[in-house]
Design a protein around this motif. Structure first.
Motif, PDB file in Angstrom:
ATOM      1  N   ARG A   1      10.964   2.522  -9.044  1.00  0.00           N
ATOM      2  CA  ARG A   1       9.669   2.078  -9.873  1.00  0.00           C
ATOM      3  C   ARG A   1       8.735   1.378  -9.208  1.00  0.00           C
ATOM      4  NH1 ARG A   1      11.971  -0.162 -15.373  1.00  0.00           N
ATOM      5  NH2 ARG A   1       9.558  -0.411 -15.617  1.00  0.00           N
ATOM      6  N   LEU A   2       7.486   1.312  -9.540  1.00  0.00           N
ATOM      7  CA  LEU A   2       6.214   0.715  -8.467  1.00  0.00           C
ATOM      8  C   LEU A   2       6.694  -0.808  -8.608  1.00  0.00           C
ATOM      9  CD1 LEU A   2       3.699   0.661  -7.309  1.00  0.00           C
ATOM     10  CD2 LEU A   2       2.747   0.327  -9.581  1.00  0.00           C
ATOM     11  N   CYS A   3       7.306  -1.418  -9.727  1.00  0.00           N
ATOM     12  CA  CYS A   3       7.381  -2.921  -9.711  1.00  0.00           C
ATOM     13  C   CYS A   3       8.766  -3.289  -8.821  1.00  0.00           C
ATOM     14  CB  CYS A   3       7.688  -3.565 -11.094  1.00  0.00           C
ATOM     15  SG  CYS A   3       9.247  -2.584 -11.909  1.00  0.00           S
ATOM     16  N   GLN A   4       9.473  -2.260  -8.604  1.00  0.00           N
ATOM     17  CA  GLN A   4      10.889  -2.546  -7.754  1.00  0.00           C
ATOM     18  C   GLN A   4      10.254  -2.388  -6.307  1.00  0.00           C
ATOM     19  OE1 GLN A   4      13.171   0.660  -9.755  1.00  0.00           O
ATOM     20  NE2 GLN A   4      14.302  -1.246 -10.709  1.00  0.00           N
ATOM     21  N   ARG A   5       9.386  -1.265  -6.031  1.00  0.00           N
ATOM     22  CA  ARG A   5       8.966  -1.254  -4.633  1.00  0.00           C
ATOM     23  C   ARG A   5       8.047  -2.371  -4.166  1.00  0.00           C
ATOM     24  NH1 ARG A   5       7.019   4.921  -5.322  1.00  0.00           N
ATOM     25  NH2 ARG A   5       8.923   6.033  -5.012  1.00  0.00           N
ATOM     26  N   LEU A   6       7.315  -2.957  -5.127  1.00  0.00           N
ATOM     27  CA  LEU A   6       6.596  -4.160  -4.717  1.00  0.00           C
ATOM     28  C   LEU A   6       7.440  -5.471  -4.280  1.00  0.00           C
ATOM     29  CD1 LEU A   6       3.433  -3.719  -7.255  1.00  0.00           C
ATOM     30  CD2 LEU A   6       3.485  -3.173  -4.885  1.00  0.00           C
TER      31      LEU A   6
ATOM     32  N   LEU B   1       0.882  -1.108  -0.008  1.00  0.00           N
ATOM     33  CA  LEU B   1      -0.158   0.092   0.220  1.00  0.00           C
ATOM     34  C   LEU B   1       0.930   1.234   0.004  1.00  0.00           C
ATOM     35  CD1 LEU B   1      -2.730   1.272   0.181  1.00  0.00           C
ATOM     36  CD2 LEU B   1      -2.857   0.736   2.819  1.00  0.00           C
ATOM     37  N   LEU B   2       1.975   1.274   0.666  1.00  0.00           N
ATOM     38  CA  LEU B   2       2.847   2.387   0.713  1.00  0.00           C
ATOM     39  C   LEU B   2       3.400   2.571  -0.581  1.00  0.00           C
ATOM     40  CD1 LEU B   2       4.579   4.756   2.339  1.00  0.00           C
ATOM     41  CD2 LEU B   2       5.943   2.685   2.932  1.00  0.00           C
ATOM     42  N   ALA B   3       3.941   1.460  -1.334  1.00  0.00           N
ATOM     43  CA  ALA B   3       4.583   1.452  -2.712  1.00  0.00           C
ATOM     44  C   ALA B   3       3.452   2.268  -3.720  1.00  0.00           C
ATOM     45  CB  ALA B   3       4.782  -0.090  -3.294  1.00  0.00           C
ATOM     46  N   PHE B   4       2.157   1.733  -3.645  1.00  0.00           N
ATOM     47  CA  PHE B   4       1.219   2.465  -4.595  1.00  0.00           C
ATOM     48  C   PHE B   4       0.994   3.884  -4.134  1.00  0.00           C
ATOM     49  CE2 PHE B   4       0.164  -1.757  -5.846  1.00  0.00           C
ATOM     50  CZ  PHE B   4      -0.170  -1.730  -7.187  1.00  0.00           C
ATOM     51  N   ARG B   5       1.004   4.234  -2.780  1.00  0.00           N
ATOM     52  CA  ARG B   5       0.523   5.396  -2.585  1.00  0.00           C
ATOM     53  C   ARG B   5       1.860   6.523  -2.722  1.00  0.00           C
ATOM     54  NH1 ARG B   5      -3.266   4.503   2.687  1.00  0.00           N
ATOM     55  NH2 ARG B   5      -5.274   4.169   1.385  1.00  0.00           N
TER      56      ARG B   5
END
Length: 456
Positions: free
Chosen positions: A395-400, A376-380
């Motif tokens: 990047r989003l994929c790397q954060r996930l 949730l923190l990665a998306f926000r």
């Protein structure tokens, strides 16, 4: 304003890729907006997901953030509605048509995207449970969702009891896929809704041969019979609120064979349900489980125990929804808007978690290690920095990929003396009786009637 190179990737591109993957394959031709409508079905769904993912304090501020991101995604080619009221008005009109399309797309992706998590012990396992969602104390909510909206028999409540009873709440019943930890379907109603009735409404959306796990509150002859007759299986905890029979002679029996045959069903000439009883001990007291899977070769006692233990994951799902996702109390002042807010919150949570699980699978990360707080923190963070270039490793994929739980072992916290800790009593053992001679003879008569035999 400094020149921005065209090859620089912005964070909004990551959001576009996520939405494109989640919504690919959906046939939008069944949805026809008015010709003068500024939205398309796809852009409305994408905006609704962004609206659910946003962490702004009010629903209006969430829409303003969403509108900015959608303007960037569409490149300004579509003049989208600028007001939150117009956005909510079209959501009220089309949510019931759009959400089933998104649900079907997410369900269809699950077996192919997460094949190792689709089945457990050769069964597609689901958990089911219900929970209450708090609402603001408005007249609209009280008229639709409070328990005293109907005339109550007996002595009327007065004083503090009446005020508590008038607290509006939503009742949410969810079926949850145990292998992936994702929601599958849900039903929403007033605070006094029936979990069993909600479950029976959701049965048609479950795959054939699925195994449904539930607690003692879902034990009921009519509901279990409908599940078994529909080609699905059950694994339930039973307690002192149920009577089971042994030695009825209806089917081939073993030591663990029991029958659920209430007197009312017997008077209606309805067949008994043949079940298998398993007793395990959790360290404090015995737990009695019944299942419609009669063969121990197909599902051993140890496997049954492990499958029922996985049902606890739906409690963690509700914790993520209400505590981490901050949906314990909704913000909408209108009853219809509150339902829309909760529905898109569930779809948004489902979409985020599924997209994160795909990234985790590509890097051999088990679904059980997924941290909802971190994803949730990665998306926000991506939403807040949607116009910023993607930094190295951000990047989003790397954060996930980094949205996993810590590996250290946590201590047992059961000994903490929390002053308001809920102390639940054990449901106790079921009432197991040996079938009487009259019951055995009655079962033989029912069995001889055509289309009365019912086994798992």
């Amino acid at each position: 304003m400094p020149h921005r190179d065209s090859y620089v990737r912005l964070n909004v591109v990551c959001l576009q890729q996520c939405a494109r993957w989640l919504l690919s394959g959906i046939d939008w031709s069944t949805i026809a907006f008015r010709r003068d409508c500024r939205w398309t079905p796809k852009t409305l769904v994408v905006a609704s997901l962004l609206w659910a993912w946003s962490d702004e304090l009010t629903l209006g501020e969430r829409f303003r953030t969403t509108h900015k991101i959608m303007t960037c995604i569409t490149g300004g080619q579509q003049q989208l509605a600028r007001t939150y009221q117009a956005f909510l008005k079209i959501l009220r009109r089309w949510t019931d048509e759009l959400v089933p399309l998104v649900q079907t797309a997410l369900r269809d992706r699950l077996p192919a995207a997460l094949p190792q998590s689709w089945r457990i012990a050769d069964f597609v396992v689901f958990g089911v449970d219900g929970s209450r969602i708090e609402l603001p104390r408005t007249r609209s909510h009280e008229q639709v969702y409070s328990c005293i909206r109907k005339q109550r028999r007996g002595k009327p409540r007065v004083g503090q009891d009446a005020r508590k009873a008038n607290s509006p709440q939503l009742w949410l019943t969810t079926t949850w896929h145990a292998g992936s930890g994702l929601p599958w379907d849900w039903r929403i109603g007033p605070a006094d809704s029936s979990e069993r009735a909600h479950l029976r409404e959701m049965l048609s959306g479950m795959p054939a041969g699925a195994l449904l796990t539930a607690d003692a509150g879902f034990v009921g002859y009519e509901g279990l019979r409908e599940i078994i007759c529909g080609g699905r299986h059950v694994l339930l905890r039973v307690g002192a609120n149920i009577r089971l029979l042994k030695k009825l002679g209806w089917a081939r029996e073993s030591e663990s064979t029991v029958y659920l045959w209430p007197d009312q069903a017997a008077r209606r000439e309805q067949p008994p349900l043949v079940l298998r009883l398993v007793v395990v001990h959790n360290g404090k007291h015995p737990i009695h489980l019944v299942t419609s899977v009669l063969s121990q070769r197909r599902l051993s006692d140890a496997q049954l125990t492990a499958l029922y233990a996985k049902r606890w994951g739906i409690e963690l799902f509700y914790r993520d929804l209400k505590q981490t996702f901050r949906r314990r109390k909704l913000l909408s002042a209108s009853a219809e808007n509150a339902r829309i807010e909760l529905v898109w919150s569930l779809v948004g949570l489902w979409s985020m978690a599924l997209y994160a699980l795909i990234e985790a699978r590509q890097h051999a990360i088990a679904p059980q290690r997924l941290s909802f707080a971190k994803l949730l923190l990665a998306f926000r963070r991506t939403l807040r920095d949607y116009l910023h270039p993607t930094a190295h490793g951000e990047r989003l994929c790397q954060r996930l990929r980094q949205a996993i739980t810590d590996s250290y072992l946590r201590k047992n916290k059961a000994s903490r003396h929390y002053p308001r800790k809920k102390q639940q009593r054990s449901p106790g053992p079921p009432n197991i009786l040996r079938a009487t001679h009259a019951q055995i003879q009655h079962a033989k008569q029912v069995k001889q009637q055509p289309q009365k035999r019912l086994t798992a």
